[in-house]
Write a protein that holds these residues in place. Structure first.
Motif, PDB file in Angstrom:
ATOM      1  N   ILE A 119       1.157  -1.340  -0.269  1.00 41.21           N
ATOM      2  CA  ILE A 119       0.000  -0.153   0.160  1.00 41.21           C
ATOM      3  C   ILE A 119       0.811   1.386   0.016  1.00 41.21           C
ATOM      4  N   TRP A 120       0.824   2.062  -1.169  1.00 39.30           N
ATOM      5  CA  TRP A 120       1.646   3.028  -0.958  1.00 39.30           C
ATOM      6  C   TRP A 120       1.243   4.224  -0.261  1.00 39.30           C
ATOM      7  N   LYS A 121       0.910   5.057   0.380  1.00 42.99           N
ATOM      8  CA  LYS A 121       0.738   6.299   1.250  1.00 42.99           C
ATOM      9  C   LYS A 121       0.724   7.497   0.128  1.00 42.99           C
ATOM     10  N   THR A 122       0.834   8.618  -0.283  1.00 38.20           N
ATOM     11  CA  THR A 122       0.666   9.448  -0.930  1.00 38.20           C
ATOM     12  C   THR A 122       1.018  10.625   0.408  1.00 38.20           C
ATOM     13  N   TYR A 123       1.916  11.890  -0.089  1.00 37.89           N
ATOM     14  CA  TYR A 123       2.518  12.690   0.916  1.00 37.89           C
ATOM     15  C   TYR A 123       2.041  14.288   0.655  1.00 37.89           C
ATOM     16  N   THR A 124       1.154  15.135   0.287  1.00 41.02           N
ATOM     17  CA  THR A 124       1.606  16.197  -0.327  1.00 41.02           C
ATOM     18  C   THR A 124       2.568  17.122   0.119  1.00 41.02           C
ATOM     19  N   LYS A 125       3.145  17.688  -0.358  1.00 42.29           N
ATOM     20  CA  LYS A 125       4.414  18.724  -0.273  1.00 42.29           C
ATOM     21  C   LYS A 125       3.881  19.524   1.123  1.00 42.29           C
ATOM     22  N   GLU A 126       3.131  19.871   1.422  1.00 43.48           N
ATOM     23  CA  GLU A 126       3.081  20.690   2.592  1.00 43.48           C
ATOM     24  C   GLU A 126       3.205  19.629   4.039  1.00 43.48           C
ATOM     25  N   ILE A 127       2.988  18.229   3.739  1.00 45.02           N
ATOM     26  CA  ILE A 127       2.528  17.932   5.121  1.00 45.02           C
ATOM     27  C   ILE A 127       4.253  17.409   5.006  1.00 45.02           C
ATOM     28  N   LYS A 128       5.031  17.146   3.691  1.00 45.50           N
ATOM     29  CA  LYS A 128       6.212  16.821   4.377  1.00 45.50           C
ATOM     30  C   LYS A 128       7.143  17.875   4.626  1.00 45.50           C
ATOM     31  N   LEU A 129       6.979  18.825   4.257  1.00 44.22           N
ATOM     32  CA  LEU A 129       7.735  20.114   4.657  1.00 44.22           C
ATOM     33  C   LEU A 129       7.107  20.882   6.265  1.00 44.22           C
ATOM     34  N   ALA A 130       5.948  20.995   6.631  1.00 43.81           N
ATOM     35  CA  ALA A 130       5.362  20.939   7.787  1.00 43.81           C
ATOM     36  C   ALA A 130       6.122  19.973   8.872  1.00 43.81           C
ATOM     37  N   ALA A 131       5.788  18.586   8.304  1.00 44.81           N
ATOM     38  CA  ALA A 131       6.745  17.905   9.523  1.00 44.81           C
ATOM     39  C   ALA A 131       7.957  17.924   9.146  1.00 44.81           C
ATOM     40  N   VAL A 132       9.201  18.041   8.696  1.00 50.51           N
ATOM     41  CA  VAL A 132      10.003  18.305   8.655  1.00 50.51           C
ATOM     42  C   VAL A 132      10.798  19.594   9.818  1.00 50.51           C
ATOM     43  N   LYS A 133       9.777  20.340   9.758  1.00 50.88           N
ATOM     44  CA  LYS A 133      10.013  21.935  10.147  1.00 50.88           C
ATOM     45  C   LYS A 133       9.693  21.880  11.559  1.00 50.88           C
TER      46      LYS A 133
ATOM     47  N   THR B  71      12.670  10.766   8.078  1.00 58.11           N
ATOM     48  CA  THR B  71      14.402  10.693   7.739  1.00 58.11           C
ATOM     49  C   THR B  71      14.576  10.492   6.691  1.00 58.11           C
ATOM     50  N   LYS B  72      14.112  10.369   5.760  1.00 58.41           N
ATOM     51  CA  LYS B  72      14.449  10.685   4.545  1.00 58.41           C
ATOM     52  C   LYS B  72      13.927  12.536   4.106  1.00 58.41           C
ATOM     53  N   TRP B  73      12.946  12.386   4.408  1.00 57.10           N
ATOM     54  CA  TRP B  73      12.798  14.047   3.911  1.00 57.10           C
ATOM     55  C   TRP B  73      13.460  15.051   5.006  1.00 57.10           C
ATOM     56  N   ILE B  74      13.872  14.347   5.936  1.00 52.71           N
ATOM     57  CA  ILE B  74      14.146  15.344   6.564  1.00 52.71           C
ATOM     58  C   ILE B  74      16.261  15.525   6.045  1.00 52.71           C
ATOM     59  N   ASN B  75      16.312  14.644   5.597  1.00 55.24           N
ATOM     60  CA  ASN B  75      17.793  14.347   4.684  1.00 55.24           C
ATOM     61  C   ASN B  75      18.229  15.485   3.752  1.00 55.24           C
ATOM     62  N   LEU B  76      16.951  15.027   2.346  1.00 57.39           N
ATOM     63  CA  LEU B  76      16.712  16.103   1.485  1.00 57.39           C
ATOM     64  C   LEU B  76      16.729  17.874   1.582  1.00 57.39           C
ATOM     65  N   TYR B  77      15.757  17.266   3.443  1.00 61.17           N
ATOM     66  CA  TYR B  77      15.284  19.472   3.092  1.00 61.17           C
ATOM     67  C   TYR B  77      16.569  19.157   3.103  1.00 61.17           C
ATOM     68  N   THR B  78      17.457  19.062   4.494  1.00 64.36           N
ATOM     69  CA  THR B  78      18.794  19.956   4.955  1.00 64.36           C
ATOM     70  C   THR B  78      20.156  19.862   3.582  1.00 64.36           C
ATOM     71  N   SER B  79      19.704  18.989   2.586  1.00 67.14           N
ATOM     72  CA  SER B  79      20.665  18.917   1.205  1.00 67.14           C
ATOM     73  C   SER B  79      20.037  19.655   0.500  1.00 67.14           C
ATOM     74  N   HIS B  80      19.740  20.997   0.347  1.00 67.65           N
ATOM     75  CA  HIS B  80      18.109  21.673  -0.718  1.00 67.65           C
ATOM     76  C   HIS B  80      18.405  21.288  -1.867  1.00 67.65           C
ATOM     77  N   ARG B  81      17.203  20.117  -1.159  1.00 66.06           N
ATOM     78  CA  ARG B  81      16.168  19.447  -2.493  1.00 66.06           C
ATOM     79  C   ARG B  81      15.267  19.311  -1.565  1.00 66.06           C
ATOM     80  N   GLU B  82      13.828  19.196  -2.412  1.00 61.12           N
ATOM     81  CA  GLU B  82      12.908  19.249  -2.158  1.00 61.12           C
ATOM     82  C   GLU B  82      11.816  17.964  -2.889  1.00 61.12           C
TER      83      GLU B  82
END
Length: 221
Positions: free
Chosen positions: A57-71, A96-107
């Motif tokens: 089951i692939w659960k999708t997440y919006t950009k807003e959810i990802k950014l909110a969680a990381v912040k 953890t993957k989202w955090i690493n991408l965010y702090t590595s200047h990728r979105e």
């Protein structure tokens, strides 16, 4: 013991069995690894019974959810486990993957495939620029990404400058790379002149910063 086919119903039975016995005891009784039971339990608590089905089951997440969680994580106010529950994130490794991408200047874009777009890389800056960027970032509630994008510098640069400024003041934003090597080639008079020049530069930048801060405070009231 015979091998079990771990259907959704059986997984639920195992999870509920852990309410009256230890995970180790239940794992032995059902011939399953304790870590597997923990994983099932986490998925059940976060995503419900459907997450226990024997299918991908692939659960999708919006950009807003990802950014909110990381912040939220970078703010230091939440643990990863708390964020998994708050945002319904399926696994710790995904956050953890989202955090690493965010702090590595990728979105991460808000698509199921998790497409990526490049973000601003670092660049060389002056002391005055760094001080102004720090002030603006603090005014924006430590919005490192927005500040980095506006000034065409990297997220990590802004984060590092703000951290240094809050810990040691404006002096910590001086670029001291190569200074020891260069100073060895200067005469005593040149060294003194350079020190005065740096001090004047620092004072000008601090005065400009205080002036902007005063203007900002005046607009608030």
């Amino acid at each position: 013991m015979p091998n079990y086919r771990f259907t959704k119903e059986l997984k639920l039975e195992i999870i509920h069995a852990c309410e009256s016995a230890s995970i180790k005891q239940v794992a032995t009784a059902y011939n399953v690894n304790p870590s597997t039971i923990k994983r099932w339990n986490q998925r059940y608590r976060l995503l419900g019974e459907d997450a226990l089905e024997n299918k991908i089951i692939w659960k999708t997440y919006t950009k807003e959810i990802k950014l909110a969680a990381v912040k939220d994580y970078l703010s230091g106010q939440y643990s990863k486990n708390e964020l998994l529950i708050k945002y319904g994130i399926s696994t710790d490794s995904l956050l953890t993957k989202w955090i690493n991408l965010y702090t590595s200047h990728r979105e991460l874009k808000d698509s199921g495939k998790g497409s990526l777009i490049s973000m601003t890389k670092g660049r060389r800056t002056t002391f005055e620029e760094r001080l102004a960027i720090v002030k603006e970032c603090l005014d924006a509630g430590k919005d490192y990404r927005k500040t980095a994008e506006k000034h065409q510098v990297s997220y990590q640069q802004v984060y590092s400058w703000v951290k240094k400024f809050l810990a040691e003041g404006a002096e910590a934003l001086q670029d001291k790379r190569g200074s020891n090597r260069d100073e060895k080639l200067l005469s005593p008079e040149e060294k003194k002149a350079k020190e005065l020049e740096l001090e004047n530069e620092r004072l000008r930048a601090e005065l400009a910063f205080l002036k902007k801060l005063k203007e900002y405070e005046g607009r608030r009231f």
